[in-house]
Design an enzyme around this catalytic site. Structure first.
Site, PDB file in Angstrom:
ATOM      1  N   HIS A   1      33.185  27.356  58.571  1.00 55.69           N
ATOM      2  CA  HIS A   1      33.236  28.317  59.684  1.00 55.69           C
ATOM      3  C   HIS A   1      31.842  28.661  60.198  1.00 55.69           C
ATOM      4  O   HIS A   1      31.546  29.804  60.513  1.00 55.69           O
ATOM      5  CB  HIS A   1      33.967  29.581  59.258  1.00 55.69           C
ATOM      6  CG  HIS A   1      35.349  29.316  58.748  1.00 55.69           C
ATOM      7  ND1 HIS A   1      36.384  28.896  59.551  1.00 55.69           N
ATOM      8  CD2 HIS A   1      35.865  29.381  57.490  1.00 55.69           C
ATOM      9  CE1 HIS A   1      37.477  28.732  58.830  1.00 55.69           C
ATOM     10  NE2 HIS A   1      37.195  29.014  57.576  1.00 55.69           N
TER      11      HIS A   1
ATOM     12  N   GLU B   1      42.462  21.714  49.244  1.00 56.82           N
ATOM     13  CA  GLU B   1      41.111  21.148  49.311  1.00 56.82           C
ATOM     14  C   GLU B   1      41.060  19.833  48.541  1.00 56.82           C
ATOM     15  O   GLU B   1      40.470  18.844  48.990  1.00 56.82           O
ATOM     16  CB  GLU B   1      40.094  22.136  48.740  1.00 56.82           C
ATOM     17  CG  GLU B   1      39.938  23.433  49.513  1.00 56.82           C
ATOM     18  CD  GLU B   1      39.049  23.319  50.733  1.00 56.82           C
ATOM     19  OE1 GLU B   1      38.624  22.193  51.059  1.00 56.82           O
ATOM     20  OE2 GLU B   1      38.778  24.355  51.372  1.00 56.82           O
TER      21      GLU B   1
ATOM     22  N   ASP C   1      33.462  22.029  52.425  1.00 53.67           N
ATOM     23  CA  ASP C   1      32.922  23.383  52.258  1.00 53.67           C
ATOM     24  C   ASP C   1      33.454  24.042  50.989  1.00 53.67           C
ATOM     25  O   ASP C   1      33.184  25.212  50.739  1.00 53.67           O
ATOM     26  CB  ASP C   1      33.222  24.249  53.481  1.00 53.67           C
ATOM     27  CG  ASP C   1      34.723  24.418  53.735  1.00 53.67           C
ATOM     28  OD1 ASP C   1      35.532  24.145  52.824  1.00 53.67           O
ATOM     29  OD2 ASP C   1      35.095  24.834  54.853  1.00 53.67           O
TER      30      ASP C   1
ATOM     31  N   ASP D   1      39.311  21.847  59.392  1.00 54.30           N
ATOM     32  CA  ASP D   1      39.927  23.148  59.153  1.00 54.30           C
ATOM     33  C   ASP D   1      41.083  23.386  60.124  1.00 54.30           C
ATOM     34  O   ASP D   1      42.138  23.910  59.742  1.00 54.30           O
ATOM     35  CB  ASP D   1      38.885  24.255  59.307  1.00 54.30           C
ATOM     36  CG  ASP D   1      39.496  25.647  59.194  1.00 54.30           C
ATOM     37  OD1 ASP D   1      39.910  26.032  58.088  1.00 54.30           O
ATOM     38  OD2 ASP D   1      39.581  26.341  60.228  1.00 54.30           O
TER      39      ASP D   1
ATOM     40  N   ASP E   1      39.073  19.478  54.487  1.00 55.06           N
ATOM     41  CA  ASP E   1      39.267  20.915  54.348  1.00 55.06           C
ATOM     42  C   ASP E   1      40.723  21.196  53.991  1.00 55.06           C
ATOM     43  O   ASP E   1      41.601  20.364  54.218  1.00 55.06           O
ATOM     44  CB  ASP E   1      38.901  21.651  55.640  1.00 55.06           C
ATOM     45  CG  ASP E   1      38.451  23.090  55.376  1.00 55.06           C
ATOM     46  OD1 ASP E   1      38.531  23.533  54.211  1.00 55.06           O
ATOM     47  OD2 ASP E   1      38.033  23.769  56.331  1.00 55.06           O
ATOM     48  N   GLY E   2      40.962  22.364  53.408  1.00 56.93           N
ATOM     49  CA  GLY E   2      42.306  22.792  53.057  1.00 56.93           C
ATOM     50  C   GLY E   2      42.515  24.230  53.468  1.00 56.93           C
ATOM     51  O   GLY E   2      41.556  24.978  53.668  1.00 56.93           O
TER      52      GLY E   2
END
Length: 246
Positions: free
Chosen positions: A131, A51, A74, A141, A12-13
């Protein structure tokens, strides 16, 4: 092949301002029975750049580790880019259909090289909703956001048995996606809405353009794509809002 026989990665970023202070994070689960968390920050970067950085650094970390890899992310930008768009970019000399340079070209080239070196048929890309309570994604995240906000995060490296996240549940909860060069239908599905928070006010947008115009250049702005109506309250809850606040 079972997940136990694969290297499982969550990436994640995050960018606070987009561009702004940013970070990336990844959780790597090895079949040998260990877990490695990695991450870093940047003084100024976009969410998409982070990302990409997460995926790049995870595969780079695994260069000397044999075995198939499944990457859960995601980011539709990363997933569709590596599965769909990259083939046309290569054919056009890393140009878009309009003839301009592909955004983040160097990162895409590096990700392409790492994937090719490992064997494109041994790296599987899967979508996981952001999320939405999937622990592996939530931890990636948290790492990315921690580096973006504070510049440092305590990273875990040790036995899987002592890792505080139930990886088996994480993998089972993640949405499957088509492997290889084809993107999943879920990734190609049109978003239900886009949500944003700027200066403590939440808004719903029908298009990404509307959302981007609101958050671009705004310090502390947050935004997320909701693929279904049911995802909206889940996303809003992570930000401390409800549907009534829209």
């Amino acid at each position: 092949m079972s997940e136990e026989a694969r290297i499982v990665v969550f990436t994640d970023g995050a960018a606070k301002g987009n561009p702004g202070p940013a970070g990336w994070g990844a959780v790597i689960v090895l079949p040998s029975g260990s877990v490695v968390e990695i991450g870093a920050g940047s003084r100024m970067a976009t969410n998409n750049q982070m990302e990409l950085a997460a995926a790049i650094e995870a595969l780079r970390r695994l260069q000397d580790v044999d075995g198939p890899v499944v990457v859960y992310a995601d980011s539709s930008y990363v997933l569709r880019g590596i599965s769909e768009w990259i083939h046309s970019w290569r054919r056009r000399g890393w140009k878009t259909t309009s003839g301009s340079d592909v955004a983040n070209r160097e990162q895409w080239q590096e990700l392409s090289a790492l994937t090719t070196a490992r064997g494109t048929d041994t790296v599987e890309w899967r979508h996981v909703p952001g999320h939405a309570g999937v622990p592996g994604n939530e931890r990636a995240d948290a790492i990315a956001s921690g580096f973006a906000e504070r510049g440092s995060v305590d990273l875990y490296e040790g036995p899987r048995a002592a890792y505080p996240i139930d990886v088996e549940t994480v993998v089972a909860a993640a949405a499957p996606a088509t492997s290889g060069s084809r993107a999943s239908r879920a990734r190609g599905k049109r978003a239900y809405s886009y949500l944003s928070v700027v200066d403590g006010v939440a808004r719903r947008h029908q298009t990404w353009g509307e959302c981007e115009a609101r958050v671009k250049g705004r310090s502390g702005a947050r935004y997320k794509k909701a693929m279904t109506r049911q995802e909206e309250p889940i996303i809003l809850k992570t930000w401390g809002f409800t549907l009534d606040d829209l």
